[in-house]
Scaffold this motif. Structure first.
Motif, PDB file in Angstrom:
ATOM      1  N   ALA A   1      20.049  -2.287  10.424  1.00 39.69           N
ATOM      2  CA  ALA A   1      19.346  -2.201  11.707  1.00 39.69           C
ATOM      3  C   ALA A   1      20.239  -1.451  12.694  1.00 39.69           C
ATOM      4  O   ALA A   1      21.468  -1.545  12.630  1.00 39.69           O
ATOM      5  N   TYR A   2      19.622  -0.690  13.592  1.00 38.76           N
ATOM      6  CA  TYR A   2      20.400   0.121  14.529  1.00 38.76           C
ATOM      7  C   TYR A   2      21.271  -0.767  15.419  1.00 38.76           C
ATOM      8  O   TYR A   2      20.774  -1.722  16.020  1.00 38.76           O
TER       9      TYR A   2
ATOM     10  N   VAL B   1      25.752  -7.138   2.049  1.00 36.67           N
ATOM     11  CA  VAL B   1      25.808  -7.913   3.275  1.00 36.67           C
ATOM     12  C   VAL B   1      26.359  -7.083   4.431  1.00 36.67           C
ATOM     13  O   VAL B   1      26.128  -7.372   5.591  1.00 36.67           O
TER      14      VAL B   1
ATOM     15  N   SER C   1      22.209  -4.905   4.651  1.00 39.38           N
ATOM     16  CA  SER C   1      22.411  -6.086   5.489  1.00 39.38           C
ATOM     17  C   SER C   1      21.113  -6.686   6.027  1.00 39.38           C
ATOM     18  O   SER C   1      20.045  -6.522   5.427  1.00 39.38           O
ATOM     19  N   GLY C   2      21.206  -7.404   7.134  1.00 43.02           N
ATOM     20  CA  GLY C   2      20.052  -8.085   7.705  1.00 43.02           C
ATOM     21  C   GLY C   2      18.902  -7.139   8.014  1.00 43.02           C
ATOM     22  O   GLY C   2      17.733  -7.518   7.917  1.00 43.02           O
ATOM     23  N   GLY C   3      19.236  -5.910   8.347  1.00 37.19           N
ATOM     24  CA  GLY C   3      18.211  -4.913   8.621  1.00 37.19           C
ATOM     25  C   GLY C   3      17.368  -4.588   7.407  1.00 37.19           C
ATOM     26  O   GLY C   3      16.216  -4.166   7.529  1.00 37.19           O
TER      27      GLY C   3
ATOM     28  N   LEU D   1      17.108  -7.015   4.772  1.00 34.68           N
ATOM     29  CA  LEU D   1      16.491  -8.301   4.428  1.00 34.68           C
ATOM     30  C   LEU D   1      15.238  -8.570   5.262  1.00 34.68           C
ATOM     31  O   LEU D   1      14.315  -9.255   4.810  1.00 34.68           O
TER      32      LEU D   1
ATOM     33  N   ILE E   1      14.809  -9.451  13.569  1.00 35.90           N
ATOM     34  CA  ILE E   1      15.114  -9.642  12.149  1.00 35.90           C
ATOM     35  C   ILE E   1      14.808 -11.083  11.739  1.00 35.90           C
ATOM     36  O   ILE E   1      14.141 -11.330  10.727  1.00 35.90           O
TER      37      ILE E   1
ATOM     38  N   GLN F   1      17.542  -7.212  18.637  1.00 34.24           N
ATOM     39  CA  GLN F   1      17.612  -6.868  17.211  1.00 34.24           C
ATOM     40  C   GLN F   1      17.689  -8.122  16.341  1.00 34.24           C
ATOM     41  O   GLN F   1      16.966  -8.248  15.342  1.00 34.24           O
ATOM     42  N   ALA F   2      18.529  -9.065  16.747  1.00 36.68           N
ATOM     43  CA  ALA F   2      18.695 -10.278  15.933  1.00 36.68           C
ATOM     44  C   ALA F   2      17.403 -11.089  15.910  1.00 36.68           C
ATOM     45  O   ALA F   2      16.973 -11.580  14.862  1.00 36.68           O
TER      46      ALA F   2
END
Ligand SMILES: [Zn+2]
Ligand SMILES: [Zn+2]
Lengths: 283, 326, 283, 326
Positions: D144-145, D205, D183-185, D187, D159, D155-156
């Protein structure tokens, strides 16, 4: 707006019952050809406003449209008089447009898919929404709900009809309440925004489509650009409140040229078969 | 030929969910003689000294805890909301917030919400629904903010979505119009089971100035527009836009915040008491009918057209509440 | 950071086992008094980091906390070695913090309301979330679900634990899946963000509270400020990614000073009685 | 003392909903000898000539109609999504979109979504749920940017909410990792009933460079980090992060977009066929168990602790599908 005459001829050579000048590219367009092209400029693609009957002809399969609630007409709840009484305005608009009010509703088929279709007409008092528009749209949504048929609404409106005061405002809640029930029942609602769709119509059902489509270059916004401009005391950016601006800001799924509108709507209707009517997935 | 006029709501014909109490005005004849003119009412409704949302919340409810933010862009100070208790019972309260000074008004954007304000309100409505808390909204806005950033962030979408959510929210909603009920920006907080208004509140489709500028091409005709638009208390009862008015202190709400809040509190308690006993399905169905029935039109020989839904005050006769004597 | 010594004395007069200097106002604080004040600077209100045990003491009613899943410890799924092997890092963190991993979970009461309480500890490898943290939080949420008790999680974390690779990333989905079931069942979840709550923890359960509270001045963000700053090649505004910044941007319900945290949580827990347990409204 | 190790997912022990077909690689032993190193795989996954989401969508599906916007702030070009047909049956497809040139990458922000991108994705997931359409997601992002506007717009939160929605979405979801699963972006598009990955895709990760910078304090250790992090195909099978790998053309996906798309299409059809016959409650319960079971830890004498949920591949034995022989 200063209009450019590409041929350098005098406009009197183009009598207005035969010719229309494109406000976008200045081209002089032969009216009959313009109508054949669904009122889209052949040269630059500018989309002229389209009347409700022409819109229905564009979207509905031939002879499939059957109008409903055609007889409803406005009363004058407030006894409203500005420079002339509201009933006189209604009568003038009826005479000018040939319609009883600013929306036509009915049953139709779009590429073979049965739908409830509602089309607004800007010619009738700027497509403003009062009791008649609110009632007809609500009945259309209720019929879609009862018959489990998708609803397609083509909007063209300056907003709520001031001459009906707060009752006009309540049409926002009334129409949205009917749309909300469609939403809960997962009956598809496709909203098509045409030039212009502003104020109370955009702030109610028109923004709530499962799919929201807009014609190119249509004016679409909550506040009139004049109000907005006065609010900030400066000029607005080019393209402000146009379809493409709304697309960029995330409020419109697609900007669709008029000539592709019917097949596009049909595609979405076919994708959103109503639950229980679709055997393609076993879901 | 013209065989029926459908859909007009009048308080005199019935009030649906309204719990009628001594303090409430449900008929214009209950109003004192010598009413202010509509234009005077517009001025009163806008009086900067009038009690605004937080003035009312602090006096009507206990333990107000404000909740902030739309979880996407910004916390809009023009809309406040949170959890509070009404005589020990938790509710979600949401209101437009004007300032009582120029400085405050700049912070509160003169009570004109941005889209994120309505999205905060929607978040709180969903929280209320999740935890079965009734909702009270306090309407007081000149309108949704008409600036370009508001357009960019979807003012119309936010209002439409907020109205949609409220029409189907599965908990009781009581709306109180405190001052200005300005257009769609007010209606976005205005869909409820019972709609009350302070005696000098207004509720209109556009400001009188805006109406005059468009229809008379002169803002100075605002006074005439205010009369024509029927935006003041007696008109709201007449059209059914408000189910009842809450009496203000003699000099107007701005002369006595305590008394105004006390009147609102007295009005709210029986409404929520009553609504909290209505099964959700009935609540939603009657809320639908309440807004469904707005509209005045003529339908010549409607026999071939489908019958419109019955006005809500007829349905109320079937309301099980009426029989059970709750 | 240059620290100011308000008394002009040399710092050797303040041995560090007895005194701590406030990084915010520079005041020299007597450690015992700082602990008594729950590690909040008496002078300026700066919130120091708080260990998990002290946090539990702050929030849970006396003797009400009963730890669960205390025995779970990390294995080394990837055989991860950087400058030292992962198991050695774990052992060092256990020795330093006195905890087996970066979260303590258990049953507790908060002002008389039975809850499941989970508290992270930044001292343990920067509060990073690997398999143990993920499993303990998931079990905590599952216990809240099974027992129909509210869940309170106090976060303090630098994000996912790199030493567990993609399995650490999957803990985001694992914990969120458990929270999602609480959400569907309308069991209250209160998320408390403390200094710092960043990365994968903020991008999972910590952002999903029915109520999200933050302590004043806590660092809260998705990307490390260094990454963000490098991305745009310029300095970040003051207050960026602090609690108050998140409040202004709409992601935090309230910024609550530590001393008021317990009563505030209790208020929300009492407001959100679980359906069927509340007789105050007849809803 | 250490009596059990819980929760490790291994493809060799079972694949839940996975419809195993000849073309799929479910075990690292099926992979060709002479595998590229993890660091080489990272380079391949990032190859600018690799087929990106729209390259795949155009070849796998018919009649793709892109749908734009999050209905709140912006249409994020780093995430594309819409309705398309897979052999005549409608699906919702959503993917991160990288560019295949620098100019395109600037428009697409190098495939790094802003929060509004994830919010658009969520809108499309809800649309899928409403109209009972299966969802296919295509994961391909460095992450994610991480810029300040993305932080400002949450952003958090975006997600986290996207993951939450996917865990409970009541339609089948098949995830295909095309290139970088950053990573989370990644997932945020990666929660599904079946997770497939192209043979040379990665899922990690943090980027190897980021990991090296933090743990080795030197980005030049990225190659070592790539090995340690177990982010490449065989590792993903081993840990169960991917249920199966889709074979790429001999030279890698970037050498032949058509063949790559054909392989993806062959893989997708049996998965969706199978998933579309699973009752929703079973789908959600098995999806829960799939992600629930990730984690490797040791629980000394767990007898007093509550038993953890059974690993999902044991539950599968109770899956009515297995009996019916669907
Ligand atoms: Zn033209
Ligand atoms: Zn200090």
């Amino acid at each position: 707006m200063r209009l450019r005459n590409p041929f350098g001829r005098k406009t009197k050579e183009f009598p207005s019952h035969l010719w229309t000048q494109c406000p976008s590219c200045g081209e002089m367009l032969f009216n009959k050809q313009l109508e054949r092209n669904h009122r889209v400029c052949q040269k630059c693609g500018h989309h002229f406003k389209l009347g409700a009957l022409e819109r229905i002809e564009l979207l509905a399969d031939p002879k499939s449209f059957s109008e409903t609630d055609a007889a409803i007409v406005s009363s004058d709840p407030l006894g409203f008089v500005d420079s002339k009484p509201y009933p006189e305005r209604i009568a003038a608009a009826q005479a000018k447009s040939g319609h009883k009010d600013a929306v036509l509703t009915g049953d139709a088929q779009i590429s073979g898919v049965p739908v409830v279709l509602a089309v607004m007409d800007f010619e009738f008092m700027g497509g403003s929404m009062g009791s008649v528009v609110g009632e007809k749209l609500t009945r259309a949504a209720e019929r879609a709900y009862a018959d489990r048929k998708p609803l397609v609404i083509v909007s063209a409106s300056g907003g709520a009809r001031m001459q009906e005061g707060t009752i006009a405002l309540m049409q926002l809640a009334k129409t949205v309440a009917a749309i909300a029930r469609l939403d809960e029942a997962a009956i598809p609602f496709i909203s098509v925004l045409t030039d212009p769709t502003t104020g109370g119509v955009l702030a109610s059902f028109a923004s709530l489509g499962d799919i929201v489509l807009a014609e190119p270059g249509a004016l679409i916004g909550f506040s009139g650009a004049r109000v907005t401009s006065e609010t900030i005391g400066e000029k607005l950016p080019k393209g402000f409140q146009r379809s493409e601006f709304l697309l960029e800001h995330g409020f419109v799924d697609q900007v669709v040229p008029r000539t592709q509108l019917k097949e596009r709507i049909a595609f979405f209707l076919n994708s959103f078969r109503i639950a229980g009517q679709d055997l393609r997935w076993s879901l | 030929m013209l065989d029926r006029i459908v859909g007009s709501r009048r308080a005199t014909e019935g009030n649906g969910h309204l719990a009628v109490e001594a303090g409430l005005i449900t008929d214009a004849t209950q109003l004192a003689a010598g009413r202010p003119t509509p234009w005077q009412t517009v001025q009163t409704a806008r009086n900067i000294a009038r009690p605004h949302a937080l003035d009312i919340i602090g006096r009507v409810f206990e333990h107000f805890q404000e909740l902030h933010g739309d979880r996407a862009f910004r916390d809009d100070p023009a809309i406040v909301g949170g959890i509070a208790e009404l005589e020990g019972r938790p509710v979600i309260v949401v209101g437009q917030q004007k300032g009582s000074s120029t400085e405050e008004n700049i912070v509160r954007n003169f009570g004109m919400p941005y889209p994120e304000g309505y999205r905060k309100a929607m978040r709180l409505y969903r929280l209320a629904q999740k935890f079965h808390l009734p909702v009270v909204t306090l309407v007081d806005t000149p309108g949704a903010y008409p600036g370009p950033e508001a357009e960019e962030r979807g003012q119309a979408e936010a209002i439409a979505s907020s109205i949609q959510l409220m029409t189907r929210l599965a908990v009781p909603i009581v709306v109180v119009v405190l001052g200005e009920g300005g257009s769609g920006g007010a209606l976005a907080l205005g869909v409820g089971d019972v709609v009350l208004a302070l005696e000098n509140a207004t509720y209109s489709v556009i400001s009188p100035e805006g109406c005059a500028a468009i229809l008379w091409r002169s803002a100075s005709e605002a006074e005439r527009a205010a009369v024509a638009m029927k935006l003041a208390g007696p008109d709201l009862l007449e059209t059914g836009v408000a189910d009842a008015l809450i009496r203000e202190p003699a000099g107007g709400a701005h002369t006595d915040h305590e008394a105004t809040a006390a009147a609102i509190k007295s009005a709210l308690i029986p409404q929520l008491d009553r609504l909290s006993r209505v099964p959700v399905a009935d609540l939603l169905s009657l809320r639908y009918e309440r807004f469904r029935s707005f509209g005045m039109f003529v339908e010549p020989d409607g026999s071939t057209a489908p019958m419109p839904a019955q006005p809500w005050w007829r349905r109320i006769l079937k309301n099980p509440l009426e029989k059970g004597g709750l």
